[in-house]
Design a protein around this motif. Structure first.
Motif, PDB file in Angstrom:
ATOM      1  N   TYR A  39       0.829  -1.199   0.000  1.00 42.48           N
ATOM      2  CA  TYR A  39       0.000   0.000   0.000  1.00 42.48           C
ATOM      3  C   TYR A  39       0.870   1.259   0.000  1.00 42.48           C
ATOM      4  CZ  TYR A  39      -3.982   2.986   0.831  1.00 42.48           C
ATOM      5  OH  TYR A  39      -4.934   3.951   0.683  1.00 42.48           O
ATOM      6  N   ILE A  40       1.823   1.309   0.900  1.00 40.33           N
ATOM      7  CA  ILE A  40       2.711   2.477   0.988  1.00 40.33           C
ATOM      8  C   ILE A  40       3.481   2.660  -0.315  1.00 40.33           C
ATOM      9  CG2 ILE A  40       4.759   3.411   2.134  1.00 40.33           C
ATOM     10  CD1 ILE A  40       3.668   2.028   4.732  1.00 40.33           C
ATOM     11  N   GLN A  41       3.993   1.570  -0.868  1.00 42.45           N
ATOM     12  CA  GLN A  41       4.751   1.650  -2.118  1.00 42.45           C
ATOM     13  C   GLN A  41       3.882   2.225  -3.234  1.00 42.45           C
ATOM     14  OE1 GLN A  41       6.117  -2.122  -3.636  1.00 42.45           O
ATOM     15  NE2 GLN A  41       7.204  -1.185  -5.326  1.00 42.45           N
ATOM     16  N   ARG A  42       2.677   1.710  -3.396  1.00 37.79           N
ATOM     17  CA  ARG A  42       1.800   2.182  -4.475  1.00 37.79           C
ATOM     18  C   ARG A  42       1.374   3.630  -4.259  1.00 37.79           C
ATOM     19  NH1 ARG A  42      -2.245  -2.657  -6.358  1.00 37.79           N
ATOM     20  NH2 ARG A  42      -0.705  -4.321  -6.394  1.00 37.79           N
ATOM     21  N   MET A  43       1.076   4.006  -3.027  1.00 40.01           N
ATOM     22  CA  MET A  43       0.618   5.365  -2.753  1.00 40.01           C
ATOM     23  C   MET A  43       1.762   6.376  -2.870  1.00 40.01           C
ATOM     24  SD  MET A  43      -2.642   5.209  -2.351  1.00 40.01           S
ATOM     25  CE  MET A  43      -2.630   3.916  -3.573  1.00 40.01           C
ATOM     26  N   SER A  44       2.976   5.924  -2.693  1.00 38.36           N
ATOM     27  CA  SER A  44       4.143   6.808  -2.794  1.00 38.36           C
ATOM     28  C   SER A  44       4.497   7.132  -4.243  1.00 38.36           C
ATOM     29  CB  SER A  44       5.357   6.160  -2.124  1.00 38.36           C
ATOM     30  OG  SER A  44       5.109   5.967  -0.756  1.00 38.36           O
ATOM     31  N   MET A  45       4.063   6.307  -5.157  1.00 37.48           N
ATOM     32  CA  MET A  45       4.372   6.511  -6.575  1.00 37.48           C
ATOM     33  C   MET A  45       3.472   7.613  -7.143  1.00 37.48           C
ATOM     34  SD  MET A  45       4.713   2.479  -7.496  1.00 37.48           S
ATOM     35  CE  MET A  45       4.639   2.701  -9.234  1.00 37.48           C
ATOM     36  N   GLY A  46       3.995   8.427  -7.994  1.00 34.42           N
ATOM     37  CA  GLY A  46       3.189   9.412  -8.677  1.00 34.42           C
ATOM     38  C   GLY A  46       3.131  10.783  -8.031  1.00 34.42           C
ATOM     39  N   GLY A  47       3.545  10.910  -6.804  1.00 34.15           N
ATOM     40  CA  GLY A  47       3.601  12.208  -6.150  1.00 34.15           C
ATOM     41  C   GLY A  47       2.268  12.897  -5.944  1.00 34.15           C
ATOM     42  N   CYS A  48       1.175  12.153  -5.890  1.00 38.09           N
ATOM     43  CA  CYS A  48      -0.147  12.761  -5.743  1.00 38.09           C
ATOM     44  C   CYS A  48      -0.532  13.052  -4.301  1.00 38.09           C
ATOM     45  CB  CYS A  48      -1.200  11.863  -6.362  1.00 38.09           C
ATOM     46  SG  CYS A  48      -0.978  11.666  -8.138  1.00 38.09           S
ATOM     47  N   VAL A  49       0.193  12.495  -3.350  1.00 38.32           N
ATOM     48  CA  VAL A  49      -0.126  12.714  -1.934  1.00 38.32           C
ATOM     49  C   VAL A  49       1.137  13.079  -1.165  1.00 38.32           C
ATOM     50  CG1 VAL A  49      -2.129  11.177  -1.952  1.00 38.32           C
ATOM     51  CG2 VAL A  49       0.097  10.270  -1.324  1.00 38.32           C
ATOM     52  N   GLN A  50       0.928  13.725  -0.036  1.00 35.96           N
ATOM     53  CA  GLN A  50       2.047  14.123   0.819  1.00 35.96           C
ATOM     54  C   GLN A  50       2.229  13.199   2.006  1.00 35.96           C
ATOM     55  OE1 GLN A  50       1.274  18.193   1.927  1.00 35.96           O
ATOM     56  NE2 GLN A  50       1.348  18.899  -0.190  1.00 35.96           N
ATOM     57  N   ARG A  51       1.136  12.505   2.385  1.00 36.53           N
ATOM     58  CA  ARG A  51       1.211  11.685   3.595  1.00 36.53           C
ATOM     59  C   ARG A  51       0.089  10.656   3.627  1.00 36.53           C
ATOM     60  NH1 ARG A  51      -0.818  16.442   4.440  1.00 36.53           N
ATOM     61  NH2 ARG A  51       1.208  17.382   4.829  1.00 36.53           N
ATOM     62  N   ILE A  52       0.298   9.674   4.482  1.00 33.80           N
ATOM     63  CA  ILE A  52      -0.746   8.712   4.829  1.00 33.80           C
ATOM     64  C   ILE A  52      -0.977   8.871   6.329  1.00 33.80           C
ATOM     65  CG2 ILE A  52      -1.437   6.289   4.956  1.00 33.80           C
ATOM     66  CD1 ILE A  52       0.531   5.741   2.637  1.00 33.80           C
ATOM     67  N   ALA A  53      -2.224   9.056   6.719  1.00 35.99           N
ATOM     68  CA  ALA A  53      -2.568   9.229   8.124  1.00 35.99           C
ATOM     69  C   ALA A  53      -3.558   8.142   8.542  1.00 35.99           C
ATOM     70  CB  ALA A  53      -3.179  10.608   8.351  1.00 35.99           C
ATOM     71  N   LEU A  54      -3.501   7.760   9.798  1.00 32.80           N
ATOM     72  CA  LEU A  54      -4.441   6.786  10.341  1.00 32.80           C
ATOM     73  C   LEU A  54      -4.573   6.990  11.839  1.00 32.80           C
ATOM     74  CD1 LEU A  54      -2.711   4.241  11.879  1.00 32.80           C
ATOM     75  CD2 LEU A  54      -2.035   3.899   9.519  1.00 32.80           C
ATOM     76  N   ILE A  55      -5.575   6.349  12.412  1.00 29.40           N
ATOM     77  CA  ILE A  55      -5.690   6.292  13.863  1.00 29.40           C
ATOM     78  C   ILE A  55      -5.558   4.833  14.259  1.00 29.40           C
ATOM     79  CG2 ILE A  55      -7.059   8.405  14.135  1.00 29.40           C
ATOM     80  CD1 ILE A  55      -9.574   6.592  14.417  1.00 29.40           C
ATOM     81  N   ALA A  56      -4.944   4.597  15.402  1.00 27.92           N
ATOM     82  CA  ALA A  56      -4.741   3.220  15.864  1.00 27.92           C
ATOM     83  C   ALA A  56      -4.763   3.180  17.383  1.00 27.92           C
ATOM     84  CB  ALA A  56      -3.407   2.676  15.356  1.00 27.92           C
ATOM     85  N   ARG A  57      -5.063   2.047  17.899  1.00 28.80           N
ATOM     86  CA  ARG A  57      -4.979   1.830  19.343  1.00 28.80           C
ATOM     87  C   ARG A  57      -3.498   1.865  19.740  1.00 28.80           C
ATOM     88  NH1 ARG A  57      -9.816   3.221  21.062  1.00 28.80           N
ATOM     89  NH2 ARG A  57     -11.464   1.859  20.307  1.00 28.80           N
ATOM     90  N   ASN A  58      -3.231   2.238  20.944  1.00 26.97           N
ATOM     91  CA  ASN A  58      -1.858   2.392  21.436  1.00 26.97           C
ATOM     92  C   ASN A  58      -1.037   1.115  21.236  1.00 26.97           C
ATOM     93  OD1 ASN A  58       0.062   4.172  22.656  1.00 26.97           O
ATOM     94  ND2 ASN A  58      -0.087   2.927  24.503  1.00 26.97           N
ATOM     95  N   ARG A  59      -1.657  -0.038  21.372  1.00 23.25           N
ATOM     96  CA  ARG A  59      -0.925  -1.308  21.236  1.00 23.25           C
ATOM     97  C   ARG A  59      -0.380  -1.527  19.823  1.00 23.25           C
ATOM     98  NH1 ARG A  59      -6.332  -2.600  20.932  1.00 23.25           N
ATOM     99  NH2 ARG A  59      -6.913  -3.954  19.209  1.00 23.25           N
ATOM    100  N   LEU A  60      -0.891  -0.779  18.818  1.00 23.64           N
ATOM    101  CA  LEU A  60      -0.456  -0.937  17.425  1.00 23.64           C
ATOM    102  C   LEU A  60       0.515   0.145  16.962  1.00 23.64           C
ATOM    103  CD1 LEU A  60      -3.858  -2.021  15.890  1.00 23.64           C
ATOM    104  CD2 LEU A  60      -1.854  -3.462  16.322  1.00 23.64           C
ATOM    105  N   VAL A  61       0.847   1.096  17.828  1.00 20.23           N
ATOM    106  CA  VAL A  61       1.755   2.186  17.451  1.00 20.23           C
ATOM    107  C   VAL A  61       3.113   1.626  17.006  1.00 20.23           C
ATOM    108  CG1 VAL A  61       3.029   4.197  18.320  1.00 20.23           C
ATOM    109  CG2 VAL A  61       0.579   3.947  18.805  1.00 20.23           C
ATOM    110  N   GLY A  62       3.631   0.641  17.699  1.00 20.10           N
ATOM    111  CA  GLY A  62       4.915   0.031  17.337  1.00 20.10           C
ATOM    112  C   GLY A  62       4.873  -0.644  15.978  1.00 20.10           C
ATOM    113  N   PHE A  63       3.771  -1.335  15.675  1.00 20.25           N
ATOM    114  CA  PHE A  63       3.620  -1.982  14.373  1.00 20.25           C
ATOM    115  C   PHE A  63       3.719  -0.940  13.260  1.00 20.25           C
ATOM    116  CE2 PHE A  63       0.691  -2.999  10.850  1.00 20.25           C
ATOM    117  CZ  PHE A  63       1.318  -4.128  10.333  1.00 20.25           C
ATOM    118  N   TYR A  64       2.949   0.119  13.362  1.00 20.42           N
ATOM    119  CA  TYR A  64       2.964   1.152  12.320  1.00 20.42           C
ATOM    120  C   TYR A  64       4.288   1.916  12.310  1.00 20.42           C
ATOM    121  CZ  TYR A  64      -1.926   0.191  11.418  1.00 20.42           C
ATOM    122  OH  TYR A  64      -3.101  -0.429  11.065  1.00 20.42           O
ATOM    123  N   GLY A  65       4.913   2.046  13.459  1.00 22.08           N
ATOM    124  CA  GLY A  65       6.217   2.717  13.530  1.00 22.08           C
ATOM    125  C   GLY A  65       7.269   2.022  12.686  1.00 22.08           C
ATOM    126  N   ARG A  66       7.177   0.709  12.537  1.00 24.43           N
ATOM    127  CA  ARG A  66       8.137  -0.036  11.705  1.00 24.43           C
ATOM    128  C   ARG A  66       8.066   0.366  10.235  1.00 24.43           C
ATOM    129  NH1 ARG A  66       6.216  -5.020  14.517  1.00 24.43           N
ATOM    130  NH2 ARG A  66       5.376  -5.613  12.498  1.00 24.43           N
TER     131      ARG A  66
END
Length: 189
Positions: free
Chosen positions: A137-164
């Motif tokens: 997902y990140i790879q595909r969304m990063s191509m083309g320069g159409c967006v500046q960022r990906i944002a989400l909300i997550a429970r605290n227990r998943l912050v480390g997963f997304y941090g990777r």
């Protein structure tokens, strides 16, 4: 598309076979599979309503991906990433809302992808499918320069997963969906 994961499974004749796992863009025809997955993966207060899925798959399918396998010539949804675009630098209550005649949560001009749902079938969790789907997902969304960022909300227990994956925790989100207590996470592209 990245290379598919191949897993060893057993066939009816008990000979090892390879299960092909692949990622593709979702379509409105995937609505029922997405709703069923959401019901299996989340508690009721954290589920996306059917009408919201329908809206997202119709107006911005290019931002929605599924990870699939095929068994006996039938495709199975193992996980999904469902998103919209927003003008805000983070996910907002408005970006998560159900579409109405006066409110359209998806803004195609938005520089931010609001990733609303990343879900994997419970029976397949722990097999790196979430990692595979999010990397793709990140790879595909990063191509083309159409967006500046990906944002989400997550429970605290998943912050480390997304941090990777490079997501930075911006603190507690003001969003009250599902009882609140969400963390704002942002990946700058």
């Amino acid at each position: 598309m990245g290379s598919p994961d191949l897993k060893r499974t057993r066939s009816a004749t008990d000979k090892p076979t390879k299960e092909r796992i692949y990622v593709r863009t979702l379509a409105p025809s995937d609505l029922e599979a997405c709703v069923a997955l959401e019901e299996a993966a989340f508690i009721p207060s954290e589920r996306c309503p059917r009408e919201t899925f329908s809206y997202r798959l119709k107006v911005c399918p290019e931002l929605c991906f599924g990870i699939f396998t095929i068994r006996r010539n039938k495709e199975y949804l193992l996980g999904h990433a469902i998103a919209t675009k927003t003008l805000s630098p983070s996910v907002t209550e408005s970006s998560m809302a159900v579409s109405t005649p006066r409110h359209f949560p998806h803004n195609p001009a938005g520089p931010t992808i609001a990733l609303h749902s990343l879900a994997i079938q419970p029976a397949y969790q722990g097999r790196y499918l979430g990692t595979t789907l999010l990397q793709e997902y990140i790879q595909r969304m990063s191509m083309g320069g159409c967006v500046q960022r990906i944002a989400l909300i997550a429970r605290n227990r998943l912050v480390g997963f997304y941090g990777r994956f490079g997501f930075r925790c911006k603190g507690v989100s003001p969003i009250k969906f599902g009882g609140g207590e969400w963390m704002d996470l942002v990946l700058e592209i």
